[in-house]
Design a protein around this motif. Structure first.
Motif, PDB file in Angstrom:
ATOM      1  N   LEU B 113      40.493  25.903 -13.549  1.00 53.03           N
ATOM      2  CA  LEU B 113      41.366  25.428 -14.626  1.00 53.03           C
ATOM      3  C   LEU B 113      40.642  25.407 -15.968  1.00 53.03           C
ATOM      4  CD1 LEU B 113      43.105  22.355 -12.928  1.00 53.03           C
ATOM      5  CD2 LEU B 113      43.609  24.798 -12.702  1.00 53.03           C
ATOM      6  N   ALA B 114      41.343  25.895 -17.000  1.00 47.36           N
ATOM      7  CA  ALA B 114      40.812  25.859 -18.365  1.00 47.36           C
ATOM      8  C   ALA B 114      41.656  24.896 -19.192  1.00 47.36           C
ATOM      9  CB  ALA B 114      40.837  27.262 -18.965  1.00 47.36           C
ATOM     10  N   SER B 115      41.297  24.755 -20.475  1.00 51.11           N
ATOM     11  CA  SER B 115      41.941  23.743 -21.304  1.00 51.11           C
ATOM     12  C   SER B 115      42.182  24.262 -22.714  1.00 51.11           C
ATOM     13  CB  SER B 115      41.024  22.519 -21.353  1.00 51.11           C
ATOM     14  OG  SER B 115      41.198  21.801 -22.546  1.00 51.11           O
ATOM     15  N   ALA B 116      43.367  23.985 -23.262  1.00 51.99           N
ATOM     16  CA  ALA B 116      43.648  24.325 -24.660  1.00 51.99           C
ATOM     17  C   ALA B 116      44.162  23.071 -25.354  1.00 51.99           C
ATOM     18  CB  ALA B 116      44.657  25.464 -24.751  1.00 51.99           C
ATOM     19  N   THR B 117      43.223  22.256 -25.838  1.00 55.81           N
ATOM     20  CA  THR B 117      43.588  21.057 -26.593  1.00 55.81           C
ATOM     21  C   THR B 117      43.385  21.297 -28.087  1.00 55.81           C
ATOM     22  OG1 THR B 117      41.403  20.186 -26.136  1.00 55.81           O
ATOM     23  CG2 THR B 117      43.166  19.373 -24.766  1.00 55.81           C
ATOM     24  N   SER B 118      42.274  21.926 -28.457  1.00 52.94           N
ATOM     25  CA  SER B 118      42.022  22.211 -29.878  1.00 52.94           C
ATOM     26  C   SER B 118      43.095  23.163 -30.391  1.00 52.94           C
ATOM     27  CB  SER B 118      40.663  22.881 -30.072  1.00 52.94           C
ATOM     28  OG  SER B 118      39.652  22.160 -29.433  1.00 52.94           O
ATOM     29  N   ALA B 146      45.188  28.774 -30.577  1.00 53.41           N
ATOM     30  CA  ALA B 146      44.058  28.044 -30.001  1.00 53.41           C
ATOM     31  C   ALA B 146      42.745  28.665 -30.484  1.00 53.41           C
ATOM     32  CB  ALA B 146      44.142  28.080 -28.483  1.00 53.41           C
ATOM     33  N   PRO B 147      41.966  27.911 -31.286  1.00 57.71           N
ATOM     34  CA  PRO B 147      40.720  28.488 -31.815  1.00 57.71           C
ATOM     35  C   PRO B 147      39.649  28.670 -30.750  1.00 57.71           C
ATOM     36  CG  PRO B 147      40.926  26.185 -32.475  1.00 57.71           C
ATOM     37  CD  PRO B 147      42.197  26.540 -31.769  1.00 57.71           C
ATOM     38  N   VAL B 148      39.739  27.924 -29.672  1.00 56.18           N
ATOM     39  CA  VAL B 148      38.762  28.025 -28.577  1.00 56.18           C
ATOM     40  C   VAL B 148      39.423  27.683 -27.244  1.00 56.18           C
ATOM     41  CG1 VAL B 148      36.276  27.693 -29.022  1.00 56.18           C
ATOM     42  CG2 VAL B 148      37.871  25.905 -29.684  1.00 56.18           C
ATOM     43  N   ILE B 149      39.415  28.640 -26.325  1.00 55.17           N
ATOM     44  CA  ILE B 149      39.747  28.311 -24.934  1.00 55.17           C
ATOM     45  C   ILE B 149      38.632  28.922 -24.096  1.00 55.17           C
ATOM     46  CG2 ILE B 149      41.452  28.358 -23.077  1.00 55.17           C
ATOM     47  CD1 ILE B 149      43.594  29.112 -25.046  1.00 55.17           C
TER      48      ILE B 149
END
Ligand SMILES: Cc1cc2nc3c(=O)[nH]c(=O)nc-3n(C[C@H](O)[C@H](O)[C@H](O)COP(=O)(O)OP(=O)(O)OC[C@H]3O[C@@H](n4cnc5c(N)ncnc54)[C@H](O)[C@@H]3O)c2cc1C
Lengths: 83, 386
Positions: B113-118, B146-149
């Protein structure tokens, strides 16, 4: 008491929508109350009602609605002048 | 030692550590190490027995992050970020059948699992979103800049924050599980950084759809306060401790070699080594104290949402992120030119570059600003053992 809470909320809550749209049980966080604004609101309530919130009441839930705030204030001894 | 830690150590020593320099130099995904972690079923550790997992606790994950951090910080960070997402799902899925089935799959197929909060536009303020969930006929759509995933390409699913509806204020966020297969990722920024190069944290325009059931029903504010923030700060601090510990191992080996070369003459770096070990001890002490505090609070949503708890977890992150840089820097001084070289057994370069990611990974100034608010609200607690 809820009228006074509304006055404080108006100046310290930094809510986007007008207060008229907010019922006593409306979710203030869903209305845009951020964690930063929660701290300001808490300080403004302490000033307005001359109380201090103990640590155990310092959580999101305490400030989640006008009803919840009134309940917390009652718990720390603020008397509801309307009652 | 638990069998899980033993397995993680084997992966660290035999695989992650062997490829770490190549992963770093080429900024590539540590595929060998992640496959090995999958094979040993270490990705699904937190899944409870009722959902087909081993039901391990956060402490088990923390010790593994620390171990992996010694061998390859990128591998450790990927593992840590994955486990943060798993922790959020396991704790906040509730009775939702789609999410329950997904958690089962997570254990049986060892999904990553990855995350895209930023998000572009709000920077690192992960408690506000620009993008929103657009609900139609039982499905949702979202588009996020998303600037970073991290590791978005090889992952199996991404947990994405978004406003509850297109009308909601920025702070009214929800968390949705987006399957990798349903996500359209258009590459934007390329991850070419000082350190943590193997996390492949590229920027994307993420467009996705899914069923409403893929959205966690609890507001993200609660998920963030109760699970995402504390577990992030625990697992990150653990792997940073691993980096610091590895740097001091190299420094110790250097000082010992010196001592053997000139018997009877105390090596000049020995005092500095002792001092740095004191710093490592306090870093470790802070991590373990916060781990115990988290475990004690874990049974109660109220305890996890309390402001003193948030302040403590934030301070753990700030303290650990500063200490790791300072300790690795001390190790560099101790090893001197041998530490500065990239090709010596005492080389510190990669560790130092990876360590510097800690203060910007959710910027410390931002966390300090949050703490400033909490500090205004809190009362003194004069009791030492309370
Ligand atoms: C290795 C790594 C992997 C990552 N992986 C992911 C991932 O998978 N998914 C994801 O969503 N994100 C990820 N991130 C991003 C991370 O979570 C943060 O969002 C990001 O590091 C913050 O970026 P920023 O510095 O541009 O933004 P900001 O936090 O906005 O900081 C920019 C500048 O503004 C200042 N600043 C901003 N706000 C304040 C404030 N309130 N008070 C004081 N100063 C302030 C800061 O000091 C800083 O100088 C990753 C980061 C790293 C380093």
């Amino acid at each position: 008491m809820k009228v006074r809470i509304r006055t404080v909320l108006k100046s310290a809550g930094s809510l986007q929508a007008g207060l008229d749209a907010i019922r006593d049980d409306s979710d203030l966080h869903a209305a845009g109350l951020t964690s930063h604004a929660t701290v300001n609101l808490m300080l403004a309530l302490e000033e307005a009602f001359d109380v201090e919130f103990p640590d155990r009441l310092l959580r999101r839930k305490t400030f989640s609605s006008i009803d919840a705030i009134a309940e917390a204030l009652a718990e720390i001894g603020v008397r509801d002048e309307a009652a | 030692m638990t069998p899980w830690l033993a397995a993680a150590r084997a992966v660290g020593v035999e695989i992650a550590g062997r490829h770490a320099d190549d992963v770093d130099a080429r900024g590539r995904f540590p595929a060998e190490a992640l496959s090995a972690l999958k094979e040993r079923a270490l990705l699904g550790l937190l899944v409870p027995a009722s959902e087909g997992g081993p039901g391990a606790g956060i402490a088990d994950v923390v010790v593994i992050c620390h171990e992996l951090g010694r061998h390859c910080a990128s591998t450790a960070m990927i593992y840590a970020m994955h486990q943060i997402q798993v922790a959020c799902l396991v704790r906040h899925a509730g009775g939702n059948p789609w999410l329950r089935a997904f958690i089962r799959r997570l254990a049986s197929e060892q999904l990553l699992l990855a995350s895209a909060t930023s998000e572009a536009g709000v920077g690192g303020d992960v408690r506000s979103s620009v993008c929103a969930l657009d609900e139609r006929r039982g499905r949702f759509a979202l588009t996020k800049q998303a600037p970073v995933i991290s590791y978005a390409e090889p992952c199996d699913a991404i947990l994405v924050t978004a406003r509850r509806t297109p009308q909601s204020p920025p702070s009214d966020q929800m968390l949705a599980v987006v399957l990798r297969a349903d996500a359209d990722l258009q590459a934007r920024e390329v991850w070419n950084t000082l350190g943590m190069r193997g996390t492949c944290s590229n920027g994307y325009r993420l467009a996705a759809e899914g069923e409403i059931a893929q959205i966690l029903q609890v507001p993200y504010a609660d998920i963030s306060a109760q699970t995402m923030l504390p577990t992030s700060h625990l697992v990150w601090s653990a792997l940073w401790l691993g980096i610091a510990g590895e740097a001091l191992s190299r420094a110790r080996a250097f000082v010992r070699a010196e001592a053997k070369r000139k018997p009877g003459v105390p090596p000049i770096g020995a005092a500095r080594l002792a001092e740095a070990m004191g710093e490592l001890q306090s870093m470790k002490g802070e991590l373990l104290a916060c781990l115990r505090q988290y475990e004690a609070a874990a049974g109660s949503g109220d305890a996890l949402s309390a402001l003193p708890f948030a302040l403590a977890m934030n301070n753990l992150k700030i303290l650990s992120s500063q200490k790791v840089v300072s300790i690795v820097g001390q190790a560099m001084l101790i090893c001197g030119l041998e530490g500065y070289r990239s090709d010596s057994p005492f080389s510190i370069g990669r560790l130092l570059r990876d360590a510097h990611s800690a203060v910007v990974m959710v910027n410390n100034d931002r966390i300090v600003a949050n703490n400033a608010g909490l500090a205004l609200a809190l009362r003194d607690d004069p009791e030492l053992l309370a």
